[in-house]
Design a protein around this motif. Structure first.
Motif, PDB file in Angstrom:
ATOM      1  N   ALA A  52       0.845  -1.199   0.000  1.00 37.82           N
ATOM      2  CA  ALA A  52       0.000   0.000   0.000  1.00 37.82           C
ATOM      3  C   ALA A  52       0.877   1.245   0.000  1.00 37.82           C
ATOM      4  O   ALA A  52       1.920   1.293   0.668  1.00 37.82           O
ATOM      5  CB  ALA A  52      -0.922   0.001   1.208  1.00 37.82           C
ATOM      6  N   PHE A  53       0.429   2.258  -0.742  1.00 41.40           N
ATOM      7  CA  PHE A  53       1.202   3.492  -0.892  1.00 41.40           C
ATOM      8  C   PHE A  53       0.265   4.703  -0.795  1.00 41.40           C
ATOM      9  O   PHE A  53      -0.648   4.842  -1.604  1.00 41.40           O
ATOM     10  CB  PHE A  53       1.906   3.537  -2.252  1.00 41.40           C
ATOM     11  CG  PHE A  53       2.735   2.327  -2.577  1.00 41.40           C
ATOM     12  CD1 PHE A  53       4.069   2.256  -2.191  1.00 41.40           C
ATOM     13  CD2 PHE A  53       2.177   1.258  -3.264  1.00 41.40           C
ATOM     14  CE1 PHE A  53       4.838   1.136  -2.502  1.00 41.40           C
ATOM     15  CE2 PHE A  53       2.931   0.146  -3.578  1.00 41.40           C
ATOM     16  CZ  PHE A  53       4.267   0.079  -3.190  1.00 41.40           C
ATOM     17  N   GLN A  58       0.753  13.076   2.439  1.00 43.20           N
ATOM     18  CA  GLN A  58       1.413  12.119   3.325  1.00 43.20           C
ATOM     19  C   GLN A  58       0.837  12.093   4.733  1.00 43.20           C
ATOM     20  O   GLN A  58       0.824  11.055   5.383  1.00 43.20           O
ATOM     21  CB  GLN A  58       2.908  12.434   3.394  1.00 43.20           C
ATOM     22  CG  GLN A  58       3.615  12.240   2.063  1.00 43.20           C
ATOM     23  CD  GLN A  58       3.622  10.774   1.664  1.00 43.20           C
ATOM     24  OE1 GLN A  58       4.236   9.945   2.323  1.00 43.20           O
ATOM     25  NE2 GLN A  58       2.922  10.439   0.601  1.00 43.20           N
ATOM     26  N   TYR A  59       0.386  13.236   5.223  1.00 43.15           N
ATOM     27  CA  TYR A  59      -0.166  13.323   6.569  1.00 43.15           C
ATOM     28  C   TYR A  59      -0.914  14.643   6.686  1.00 43.15           C
ATOM     29  O   TYR A  59      -0.914  15.465   5.761  1.00 43.15           O
ATOM     30  CB  TYR A  59       0.931  13.220   7.634  1.00 43.15           C
ATOM     31  CG  TYR A  59       1.951  14.335   7.620  1.00 43.15           C
ATOM     32  CD1 TYR A  59       1.791  15.468   8.417  1.00 43.15           C
ATOM     33  CD2 TYR A  59       3.085  14.261   6.814  1.00 43.15           C
ATOM     34  CE1 TYR A  59       2.722  16.500   8.410  1.00 43.15           C
ATOM     35  CE2 TYR A  59       4.029  15.272   6.794  1.00 43.15           C
ATOM     36  CZ  TYR A  59       3.838  16.396   7.596  1.00 43.15           C
ATOM     37  OH  TYR A  59       4.761  17.408   7.571  1.00 43.15           O
ATOM     38  N   VAL A  80      -8.319   7.748  11.524  1.00 41.87           N
ATOM     39  CA  VAL A  80      -7.031   8.435  11.603  1.00 41.87           C
ATOM     40  C   VAL A  80      -6.292   7.966  12.848  1.00 41.87           C
ATOM     41  O   VAL A  80      -6.903   7.465  13.799  1.00 41.87           O
ATOM     42  CB  VAL A  80      -7.157   9.982  11.638  1.00 41.87           C
ATOM     43  CG1 VAL A  80      -7.802  10.524  10.381  1.00 41.87           C
ATOM     44  CG2 VAL A  80      -7.893  10.443  12.888  1.00 41.87           C
ATOM     45  N   ALA A  81      -4.966   8.147  12.827  1.00 43.35           N
ATOM     46  CA  ALA A  81      -4.129   7.817  13.978  1.00 43.35           C
ATOM     47  C   ALA A  81      -2.903   8.718  13.950  1.00 43.35           C
ATOM     48  O   ALA A  81      -2.494   9.187  12.872  1.00 43.35           O
ATOM     49  CB  ALA A  81      -3.708   6.349  13.953  1.00 43.35           C
ATOM     50  N   PRO A  82      -2.292   9.004  15.088  1.00 38.93           N
ATOM     51  CA  PRO A  82      -1.074   9.823  15.103  1.00 38.93           C
ATOM     52  C   PRO A  82       0.075   9.102  14.394  1.00 38.93           C
ATOM     53  O   PRO A  82       0.168   7.871  14.419  1.00 38.93           O
ATOM     54  CB  PRO A  82      -0.771   9.984  16.602  1.00 38.93           C
ATOM     55  CG  PRO A  82      -2.027   9.601  17.313  1.00 38.93           C
ATOM     56  CD  PRO A  82      -2.718   8.610  16.441  1.00 38.93           C
ATOM     57  N   MET A  97      -4.516   6.904   3.664  1.00 36.75           N
ATOM     58  CA  MET A  97      -4.991   8.283   3.652  1.00 36.75           C
ATOM     59  C   MET A  97      -6.366   8.421   3.005  1.00 36.75           C
ATOM     60  O   MET A  97      -7.171   9.269   3.381  1.00 36.75           O
ATOM     61  CB  MET A  97      -3.979   9.174   2.921  1.00 36.75           C
ATOM     62  CG  MET A  97      -2.691   9.410   3.697  1.00 36.75           C
ATOM     63  SD  MET A  97      -2.911  10.300   5.259  1.00 36.75           S
ATOM     64  CE  MET A  97      -3.289  11.948   4.661  1.00 36.75           C
ATOM     65  N   SER A  98      -6.652   7.563   2.044  1.00 33.47           N
ATOM     66  CA  SER A  98      -7.938   7.663   1.342  1.00 33.47           C
ATOM     67  C   SER A  98      -9.124   7.366   2.243  1.00 33.47           C
ATOM     68  O   SER A  98     -10.256   7.726   1.922  1.00 33.47           O
ATOM     69  CB  SER A  98      -7.959   6.706   0.149  1.00 33.47           C
ATOM     70  OG  SER A  98      -7.795   5.366   0.579  1.00 33.47           O
TER      71      SER A  98
END
Length: 309
Positions: A52-53, A58-59, A80-82, A97-98
């Motif tokens: 996965a990419f 990116q964040y 989401v996560a830190p 991210m999607s």
């Protein structure tokens, strides 16, 4: 109001959800096959599992209290996560991210694979070409400035010129997967030759699969090589990554490239664009700053203008 929004990214979805919460009917049109856009996650099957990419954004970070509250809700929803490697205030979508865009899109009416080519306005309202729909009272363009300008041109030259004045730099991105971890100590590499940013995507929270790297070229290099063949670009970025790896780097089991023509918008202070008389507006990160938070804020700002009118 019956509202059409062109573009189902963070700006369009933020605007849509604000309008929906106020009781209005919203339909989004997006040329993509599914949620993601510049927050896309690409998955590629390999013998070592699915690689996965996050090959776009990116964040994300939050400075605005409203956006911080939204991130808190997304964390509670498990999307989401830190990501401490990118900073104390960095967050990523999980497991990609999607997922952030998908989470928001699931609450709205999105017509995927619907590329809008023109807008027509008459006494009945706004017509979204080439699709046969009932007319809309208002229309929002939540797409990059370079795509918004031609759609605005026939209806509001002032807004169109504002869009033409906003530009975004391109970004060539390469994706590599390996059967074993690379000997690069850090999960992030920044400002190293032609590499603007590189990250061990497989080290982000809730990721599975083989060692995966996303390598993004600098804006200057991407601009100079914008029309180069993808194989040539991937070779250059692989060589640049190899320079960061002590000793020989193994042959990747996946290598792919993607060209983002409108990756990083130049910061402005417009916030959003809105013509109350015609009922047409625009939102996006290009109206504030090149950040996910800015796209969200721009969409909310436009929705508030529309509700006030």
């Amino acid at each position: 109001m019956k509202v059409a929004i062109v573009g189902a990214g963070i700006a369009g979805l933020s605007c849509a959800l604000r309008l929906q919460d106020a009781g209005h009917r919203v339909t989004l049109f997006d040329k993509g096959r599914g949620a993601g856009g510049r927050m896309s996650t690409r998955r590629i099957e390999t013998l070592a599992g699915i690689a996965a990419f996050d090959h776009g954004a990116q964040y994300l970070t939050a400075r605005d209290p409203g956006f911080a509250a939204a991130i808190g809700a997304w964390e509670a929803a498990g999307v989401v996560a830190p990501w401490p490697a990118a900073g104390d205030d960095a967050w990523v979508g999980t497991p990609g991210m999607s997922m952030i865009v998908k989470h928001l899109a699931d609450r709205t009416d999105v017509r995927w694979q619907h590329q809008v080519t023109a807008l027509r306005h008459d006494s009945a309202g706004w017509h979204i070409a080439p699709f046969a729909t009932e007319p809309f009272d208002t229309v929002v363009l939540a797409v990059p400035a370079e795509q918004a300008a031609p759609l605005l041109a026939d209806h509001d030259p002032v807004l169109a010129n504002a869009a033409r004045g906003c530009h975004a730099s391109p970004c060539w991105t390469a994706m590599f997967a390996f059967a074993a971890p690379l000997a690069i100590a850090d999960d992030i590499v920044k400002h190293a030759g032609i590499i603007g940013w590189a990250a061990r995507n497989s080290a982000k929270p809730a990721r599975q699969g083989p060692e995966a790297w996303v390598v993004q070229a600098t804006p200057d290099w991407s601009t100079t090589h914008l029309e180069d063949p993808v194989d040539s670009v991937v070779n250059h970025l692989l060589a640049a990554l190899a320079e960061q790896c002590p000793g020989p780097m193994p042959t990747p089991i996946v290598r792919a490239g993607h060209r983002w023509r409108y990756a990083r918008a130049v910061a402005t202070d417009l916030g959003c664009l809105w013509n109350a008389d015609l009922g047409i507006g625009a939102a996006g990160d290009w109206l504030l700053a090149p950040r996910i938070e800015s796209a969200w804020l721009s969409g909310r700002s436009l929705a508030d203008h529309m509700l006030a009118d």
